[in-house]
Design an enzyme around this catalytic site. Structure first.
Site, mmCIF file in Angstrom:
data_model
loop_
_atom_site.group_PDB
_atom_site.id
_atom_site.type_symbol
_atom_site.label_atom_id
_atom_site.label_comp_id
_atom_site.label_asym_id
_atom_site.label_seq_id
_atom_site.Cartn_x
_atom_site.Cartn_y
_atom_site.Cartn_z
ATOM 1 N N SER A 1 -10.548 -7.607 -26.917
ATOM 2 C CA SER A 1 -10.749 -6.367 -26.179
ATOM 3 C C SER A 1 -9.468 -5.519 -26.212
ATOM 4 O O SER A 1 -8.979 -5.202 -27.289
ATOM 5 C CB SER A 1 -11.214 -6.670 -24.751
ATOM 6 O OG SER A 1 -11.645 -5.499 -24.104
ATOM 7 N N HIS B 1 -17.770 -2.631 -23.202
ATOM 8 C CA HIS B 1 -18.319 -2.946 -24.531
ATOM 9 C C HIS B 1 -19.836 -2.792 -24.575
ATOM 10 O O HIS B 1 -20.544 -3.588 -25.193
ATOM 11 C CB HIS B 1 -17.878 -4.345 -24.972
ATOM 12 C CG HIS B 1 -16.388 -4.494 -24.996
ATOM 13 N ND1 HIS B 1 -15.595 -3.846 -25.910
ATOM 14 C CD2 HIS B 1 -15.550 -5.180 -24.175
ATOM 15 C CE1 HIS B 1 -14.330 -4.136 -25.668
ATOM 16 N NE2 HIS B 1 -14.277 -4.931 -24.612
#
Length: 313
Positions: free
Chosen positions: A71, A174
Site C-alpha cells: 500500500s 483500494h
C-alpha cells in the site's frame, strides 16, 4: 516509533525536510504524539513512509536486492529504488493521505480482516456481498472493504473456515470509494520526472517487476482503487531467489506474512537503531552490501543479486 532514529547524526535535518514536504511536524508526531493524534490516515501515511526511509538512510543496502512495499509502503519502495527521492516520497504520502481521508468522509465504509478459508472462495463470497478483497495478503489473510452494513453481515456469517475481525481504519481503501484520491494523486505525480529503478521494484498490482519509473508511477496512482496483491509480491520474491527479507519500521506485519507464506525465507523486522548490528549481519549472510545508490548498467539489465529483499509497509 521515530524518536530513536532521530538520535542518529543527520536524521533530524532529514526529518525536518520531510516534515516541510508533508506539511506536518513529523518529528513531533513520531516522537511525542498520542495514538489518537496519529490515527488519521492523513498523518499516518507520511509518518510511516518517513520512518521507513529515515531508517533506510543509515543502512548499507545490497545494490541488486528487490524492493517492495505494501500500500503506502510502495512510495518508500520507489524511493529505495531511485525512482523518486525520499523527500518527494514523503510529500506524495502526505498528499495521498489527505486525499484518501477526504474520500473516507464522503461515504461510511471500512475494512475487515478475513482470516482463514480458501482464497478463491473467500473472494467469491466478498464479491457476492458487494465487498472487495482490497488486500490479498497471502498467509491465509484477506482484507475485505466496503459499506459498513455489508461488513457487519460478513462478520455475522463469515466464509467457510474463516473468522472476520473489523479493522480500525477510516474507510474502504483500494476500492472505487477512493476514486477521488486517485485523481488527486495523478495530478500530484504529473509533473514528476522519475528515474528508472536501480533495483528490481515490485508492484502491488500483480507482483511483477516494473520496467520503468514512469510505469511505476502510473501503477502507484491506480493502486488507490485496485486491490493490493501482496500474495503475488511474495511469490515474485520467491521466484527471484530471495533468501532473506528486511522490513523497515514500523515493522513486523509483513515479515509475519512472509514467515507464514515463504517458510524457508529468513526475515528481520527493523524497529529501532538497536537492530542495526543485526541488520549488518543479516545482509552479510543474504546479500553483498554494496549500497543503495545507482547501480551499474549490468544491474539495470537484470544482473542483480536478489538474495536480500527490502519491504516497507
Amino acid at each position: 516509533m521515530l524518536a530513536p532514529w532521530l538520535e542518529l547524526p543527520g536524521l533530524t535535518d532529514l526529518a525536518g525536510r520531510m516534515s516541510e514536504a508533508a506539511g506536518l511536524d513529523l518529528t513531533a508526531l513520531g516522537s511525542t504524539a498520542t495514538a489518537e493524534q496519529i490515527k488519521d490516515t492523513a498523518v499516518t501515511q507520511p509518518l510511516v513512509v518517513a520512518t521507513a526511509l529515515l531508517a533506510a538512510s543509515v543502512i548499507d543496502l545490497p545494490a541488486g536486492a528487490p524492493a517492495a512495499g505494501h500500500s503506502v509502503g510502495e512510495l518508500a519502495a520507489a524511493a529505495l529504488s531511485g525512482v523518486i527521492d525520499p523527500v518527494t516520497a514523503v510529500r506524495l504520502a502526505g498528499r495521498r493521505g489527505r486525499a484518501m481521508a477526504a474520500c473516507c468522509a464522503l461515504t461510511p465504509t471500512s475494512m475487515s480482516a478475513v482470516l482463514g478459508g480458501q482464497t478463491d472462495q473467500v473472494l467469491q463470497v466478498l464479491d457476492a456481498r458487494g465487498l472487495v478483497g482490497a488486500n490479498v495478503n497471502g498467509g491465509g489473510q484477506i482484507v475485505a472493504a466496503g459499506p459498513l452494513e455489508a461488513l457487519a453481515a460478513l462478520a455475522a456469517d463469515p466464509p467457510a473456515g474463516s473468522r472476520v475481525i473489523p479493522l480500525p481504519v477510516a474507510g474502504a481503501f483500494h476500492t472505487e470509494y477512493m476514486a477521488g484520491a486517485e485523481q488527486d494523486l495523478a495530478d500530484a505525480v504529473a509533473g514528476l520526472q522519475p528515474s528508472d529503478p536501480v533495483r528490481p521494484l515490485l508492484t502491488n498490482a500483480d507482483g511483477s517487476v516494473v520496467p520503468t519509473g514512469a510505469a511505476y508511477l502510473r501503477l502507484l496512482v491506480s493502486q488507490l482503487t485496485r486491490p493490493v496483491r501482496w500474495d503475488r509480491c511474495m511469490a515474485t520474491l520467491s521466484d527471484l531467489g530471495v533468501t532473506g527479507v528486511l522490513e523497515f519500521p514500523p515493522a513486523g506485519t509483513l515479515t509475519g506474512l512472509v514467515k507464514r507464506e515463504l517458510k524457508t525465507v529468513a526475515t528481520l523486522a527493523v524497529r529501532t537503531p538497536a537492530d542495526l548490528d543485526a541488520v549488518a549481519d543479516f545482509i552479510a549472510e543474504h546479500g553483498a552490501t554494496t549500497g543503495a545508490g545507482p547501480a551499474p548498467d549490468a544491474d539495470r539489465a537484470g544482473a542483480t543479486d536478489p538474495s536480500t529483499a527490502e519491504v516497507t509497509r
